[in-house]
Write a protein that holds these residues in place. Structure first.
Motif, PDB file in Angstrom:
ATOM      1  N   TYR A   1       0.832  -1.215   0.000  1.00 53.52           N
ATOM      2  CA  TYR A   1       0.000   0.000   0.000  1.00 53.52           C
ATOM      3  C   TYR A   1       0.864   1.261   0.000  1.00 53.52           C
ATOM      4  CZ  TYR A   1      -3.257  -3.670   0.822  1.00 53.52           C
ATOM      5  OH  TYR A   1      -3.959  -4.839   0.668  1.00 53.52           O
ATOM      6  N   SER A   2       1.837   1.307   0.903  1.00 56.47           N
ATOM      7  CA  SER A   2       2.697   2.498   0.952  1.00 56.47           C
ATOM      8  C   SER A   2       3.899   2.377   0.022  1.00 56.47           C
ATOM      9  CB  SER A   2       3.209   2.719   2.378  1.00 56.47           C
ATOM     10  OG  SER A   2       4.178   1.743   2.725  1.00 56.47           O
ATOM     11  N   HIS A   3       4.271   1.162  -0.322  1.00 58.56           N
ATOM     12  CA  HIS A   3       5.520   0.913  -1.080  1.00 58.56           C
ATOM     13  C   HIS A   3       6.717   1.523  -0.350  1.00 58.56           C
ATOM     14  CE1 HIS A   3       3.068  -0.663  -4.286  1.00 58.56           C
ATOM     15  NE2 HIS A   3       2.347   0.453  -4.244  1.00 58.56           N
ATOM     16  N   PHE A   4       6.605   1.606   0.960  1.00 57.42           N
ATOM     17  CA  PHE A   4       7.684   2.151   1.789  1.00 57.42           C
ATOM     18  C   PHE A   4       8.177   1.015   2.678  1.00 57.42           C
ATOM     19  CE2 PHE A   4       9.297   4.534   5.531  1.00 57.42           C
ATOM     20  CZ  PHE A   4      10.159   5.415   4.881  1.00 57.42           C
ATOM     21  N   ALA A   5       9.249   0.383   2.247  1.00 56.79           N
ATOM     22  CA  ALA A   5       9.782  -0.776   2.970  1.00 56.79           C
ATOM     23  C   ALA A   5      10.757  -0.327   4.058  1.00 56.79           C
ATOM     24  CB  ALA A   5      10.485  -1.714   1.997  1.00 56.79           C
ATOM     25  N   VAL A   6      10.607  -0.921   5.226  1.00 55.42           N
ATOM     26  CA  VAL A   6      11.464  -0.594   6.378  1.00 55.42           C
ATOM     27  C   VAL A   6      11.995  -1.898   6.965  1.00 55.42           C
ATOM     28  CG1 VAL A   6      11.604   0.636   8.593  1.00 55.42           C
ATOM     29  CG2 VAL A   6       9.934   1.372   6.865  1.00 55.42           C
ATOM     30  N   GLY A   7      13.234  -1.901   7.378  1.00 49.02           N
ATOM     31  CA  GLY A   7      13.825  -3.056   8.057  1.00 49.02           C
ATOM     32  C   GLY A   7      14.392  -2.646   9.398  1.00 49.02           C
TER      33      GLY A   7
ATOM     34  N   ALA B   1      10.434  -6.444   9.698  1.00 50.41           N
ATOM     35  CA  ALA B   1      10.146  -5.535   8.591  1.00 50.41           C
ATOM     36  C   ALA B   1       8.699  -5.100   8.756  1.00 50.41           C
ATOM     37  CB  ALA B   1      10.361  -6.227   7.249  1.00 50.41           C
ATOM     38  N   ASN B   2       8.326  -4.019   8.092  1.00 52.97           N
ATOM     39  CA  ASN B   2       6.934  -3.594   8.235  1.00 52.97           C
ATOM     40  C   ASN B   2       6.004  -4.520   7.458  1.00 52.97           C
ATOM     41  OD1 ASN B   2       8.198  -2.385   5.944  1.00 52.97           O
ATOM     42  ND2 ASN B   2       6.571  -0.873   5.774  1.00 52.97           N
ATOM     43  N   VAL B   3       4.831  -4.750   8.042  1.00 52.38           N
ATOM     44  CA  VAL B   3       3.823  -5.634   7.456  1.00 52.38           C
ATOM     45  C   VAL B   3       2.514  -4.853   7.408  1.00 52.38           C
ATOM     46  CG1 VAL B   3       2.546  -7.792   7.705  1.00 52.38           C
ATOM     47  CG2 VAL B   3       4.970  -7.698   8.349  1.00 52.38           C
ATOM     48  N   GLU B   4       2.027  -4.614   6.212  1.00 55.56           N
ATOM     49  CA  GLU B   4       0.832  -3.770   6.035  1.00 55.56           C
ATOM     50  C   GLU B   4      -0.426  -4.621   5.829  1.00 55.56           C
ATOM     51  OE1 GLU B   4       1.857  -0.958   2.939  1.00 55.56           O
ATOM     52  OE2 GLU B   4       3.137   0.149   4.352  1.00 55.56           O
ATOM     53  N   ASN B   5      -1.565  -3.926   5.845  1.00 57.72           N
ATOM     54  CA  ASN B   5      -2.853  -4.590   5.674  1.00 57.72           C
ATOM     55  C   ASN B   5      -3.791  -3.636   4.954  1.00 57.72           C
ATOM     56  OD1 ASN B   5      -5.740  -5.464   6.747  1.00 57.72           O
ATOM     57  ND2 ASN B   5      -4.356  -7.171   7.043  1.00 57.72           N
TER      58      ASN B   5
ATOM     59  N   LEU C   1      -4.093  -1.558  10.737  1.00 53.83           N
ATOM     60  CA  LEU C   1      -3.483  -2.800  11.221  1.00 53.83           C
ATOM     61  C   LEU C   1      -2.026  -2.941  10.814  1.00 53.83           C
ATOM     62  CD1 LEU C   1      -6.420  -5.289  10.576  1.00 53.83           C
ATOM     63  CD2 LEU C   1      -5.891  -3.995  12.635  1.00 53.83           C
ATOM     64  N   CYS C   2      -1.509  -1.973  10.074  1.00 54.10           N
ATOM     65  CA  CYS C   2      -0.108  -2.048   9.650  1.00 54.10           C
ATOM     66  C   CYS C   2       0.813  -2.080  10.874  1.00 54.10           C
ATOM     67  CB  CYS C   2       0.255  -0.834   8.790  1.00 54.10           C
ATOM     68  SG  CYS C   2      -0.640  -0.795   7.216  1.00 54.10           S
ATOM     69  N   MET C   3       1.871  -2.865  10.765  1.00 52.44           N
ATOM     70  CA  MET C   3       2.842  -2.956  11.868  1.00 52.44           C
ATOM     71  C   MET C   3       4.218  -2.549  11.374  1.00 52.44           C
ATOM     72  SD  MET C   3       3.592  -3.442  14.973  1.00 52.44           S
ATOM     73  CE  MET C   3       1.979  -3.938  15.572  1.00 52.44           C
ATOM     74  N   CYS C   4       4.863  -1.688  12.157  1.00 52.53           N
ATOM     75  CA  CYS C   4       6.179  -1.162  11.768  1.00 52.53           C
ATOM     76  C   CYS C   4       7.297  -2.184  11.984  1.00 52.53           C
ATOM     77  CB  CYS C   4       6.513   0.082  12.591  1.00 52.53           C
ATOM     78  SG  CYS C   4       5.467   1.502  12.227  1.00 52.53           S
ATOM     79  N   ALA C   5       8.377  -1.960  11.265  1.00 52.49           N
ATOM     80  CA  ALA C   5       9.548  -2.838  11.335  1.00 52.49           C
ATOM     81  C   ALA C   5      10.145  -2.894  12.738  1.00 52.49           C
ATOM     82  CB  ALA C   5      10.593  -2.352  10.347  1.00 52.49           C
ATOM     83  N   GLU C   6      10.255  -1.734  13.382  1.00 56.77           N
ATOM     84  CA  GLU C   6      10.890  -1.683  14.707  1.00 56.77           C
ATOM     85  C   GLU C   6      10.124  -2.535  15.713  1.00 56.77           C
ATOM     86  OE1 GLU C   6       9.985   0.783  12.727  1.00 56.77           O
ATOM     87  OE2 GLU C   6      10.901   2.686  13.299  1.00 56.77           O
ATOM     88  N   ARG C   7       8.799  -2.384  15.689  1.00 52.99           N
ATOM     89  CA  ARG C   7       8.004  -3.161  16.641  1.00 52.99           C
ATOM     90  C   ARG C   7       8.058  -4.642  16.310  1.00 52.99           C
ATOM     91  NH1 ARG C   7       2.460  -0.262  16.598  1.00 52.99           N
ATOM     92  NH2 ARG C   7       3.352   0.963  14.895  1.00 52.99           N
TER      93      ARG C   7
ATOM     94  N   VAL D   1      16.059   7.288   8.487  1.00 50.09           N
ATOM     95  CA  VAL D   1      14.615   7.181   8.762  1.00 50.09           C
ATOM     96  C   VAL D   1      14.308   7.503  10.228  1.00 50.09           C
ATOM     97  CG1 VAL D   1      14.722   4.690   9.270  1.00 50.09           C
ATOM     98  CG2 VAL D   1      12.589   5.715   8.412  1.00 50.09           C
ATOM     99  N   SER D   2      13.178   8.166  10.444  1.00 49.19           N
ATOM    100  CA  SER D   2      12.777   8.563  11.790  1.00 49.19           C
ATOM    101  C   SER D   2      11.622   7.693  12.272  1.00 49.19           C
ATOM    102  CB  SER D   2      12.346  10.039  11.759  1.00 49.19           C
ATOM    103  OG  SER D   2      12.009  10.474  13.044  1.00 49.19           O
ATOM    104  N   PRO D   3      11.763   7.011  13.406  1.00 47.96           N
ATOM    105  CA  PRO D   3      10.693   6.128  13.899  1.00 47.96           C
ATOM    106  C   PRO D   3       9.402   6.892  14.194  1.00 47.96           C
ATOM    107  CG  PRO D   3      12.734   5.725  15.093  1.00 47.96           C
ATOM    108  CD  PRO D   3      12.944   6.973  14.287  1.00 47.96           C
ATOM    109  N   CYS D   4       8.266   6.254  13.940  1.00 48.40           N
ATOM    110  CA  CYS D   4       6.971   6.903  14.198  1.00 48.40           C
ATOM    111  C   CYS D   4       6.727   7.019  15.698  1.00 48.40           C
ATOM    112  CB  CYS D   4       5.849   6.124  13.517  1.00 48.40           C
ATOM    113  SG  CYS D   4       5.340   4.636  14.395  1.00 48.40           S
ATOM    114  N   GLY D   5       5.728   7.789  16.050  1.00 49.51           N
ATOM    115  CA  GLY D   5       5.413   8.019  17.462  1.00 49.51           C
ATOM    116  C   GLY D   5       5.033   6.748  18.199  1.00 49.51           C
TER     117      GLY D   5
HETATM  118  N1  THU Z   1       7.022   2.413   9.072  1.00 53.18           N
HETATM  119  C1  THU Z   1       7.899   1.631   9.758  1.00 53.18           C
HETATM  120  O1  THU Z   1       7.924   0.411   9.594  1.00 53.18           O
HETATM  121  N2  THU Z   1       8.744   2.240  10.623  1.00 53.18           N
HETATM  122  C2  THU Z   1       8.860   3.583  10.782  1.00 53.18           C
HETATM  123  O2  THU Z   1       9.651   4.027  11.598  1.00 53.18           O
HETATM  124  C3  THU Z   1       8.023   4.478   9.989  1.00 53.18           C
HETATM  125  C4  THU Z   1       6.916   3.837   9.257  1.00 53.18           C
HETATM  126  C5  THU Z   1       6.139   1.756   8.105  1.00 53.18           C
HETATM  127  C6  THU Z   1       4.681   1.732   8.466  1.00 53.18           C
HETATM  128  C7  THU Z   1       4.036   1.620   7.100  1.00 53.18           C
HETATM  129  O3  THU Z   1       4.023   0.257   6.720  1.00 53.18           O
HETATM  130  C8  THU Z   1       4.989   2.357   6.186  1.00 53.18           C
HETATM  131  O4  THU Z   1       6.218   2.458   6.871  1.00 53.18           O
HETATM  132  C9  THU Z   1       4.516   3.760   5.797  1.00 53.18           C
HETATM  133  O5  THU Z   1       4.179   4.513   6.918  1.00 53.18           O
END
Ligand code: THU
Length: 132
Positions: free
Chosen positions: A21-27, A41-45, A50-56, A85-89
């Motif tokens: 969906y975002s085409h924004f891959a994070v590891g 890695a981030n896993v979207e839905n 329900l998307c889950m970030c890579a860090e978590r 890259v800056s981690p989300c809140g």
């Molecule tokens: N995302 C991460 O995995 N980590 C971040 O620190 C920022 C955002 C993911 C969530 C979503 O799958 C995509 O990047 C776009 O927000």
């Protein structure tokens, strides 16, 4: 293991991102004091919330292998961004609970730029279980 090696492992994990969906891959990769590394890695839905970030995912992966805060030495996060890259809140809040406050967190991009920070810098004045 040095920071470039940990970022390199996070970059490999990024290849496993499910981000149609975002085409924004994070590891991300968490280094433990016994030398083990746990990745995410981030896993979207299609239901975006329900998307889950890579860090978590990396942290939860480590927890599911019996690790906890006192085992963690460093965390690396990488994405294809201009600046590291800056981690989300949400991730900052989770990190403030599960990751040691002064251990290094390496924020990186694919060009090899790495910015070192820690939880104290990422989320000052954090809400915590002590407030409950
Ligand atoms: N995302 C991460 O995995 N980590 C971040 O620190 C920022 C955002 C993911 C969530 C979503 O799958 C995509 O990047 C776009 O927000």
């Amino acid at each position: 293991m040095d920071k470039r090696q940990l970022v390199s492992i996070a970059t490999e994990a990024r290849d496993l991102s499910y981000s149609p969906y975002s085409h924004f891959a994070v590891g991300a990769a968490v280094l433990c004091n016994d030398g083990t590394v746990f990745c995410g890695a981030n896993v979207e839905n299609s239901s975006y919330g329900l998307c889950m970030c890579a860090e978590r995912n990396a942290l939860y992966n480590a927890l599911m292998h019996g690790k906890s805060s006192e085992d963690f030495e460093a965390l690396a996060v990488v994405a294809d961004t201009d600046a590291p890259v800056s981690p989300c809140g949400a991730c900052r809040q989770v990190l403030s609970e599960l990751f040691p406050s002064q251990k290094p967190i390496y924020l990186a991009n694919l060009e090899g730029n790495i910015q070192e920070t820690n939880v104290e810098e990422l989320l000052p004045f954090a809400f915590s279980g002590d407030d409950l």
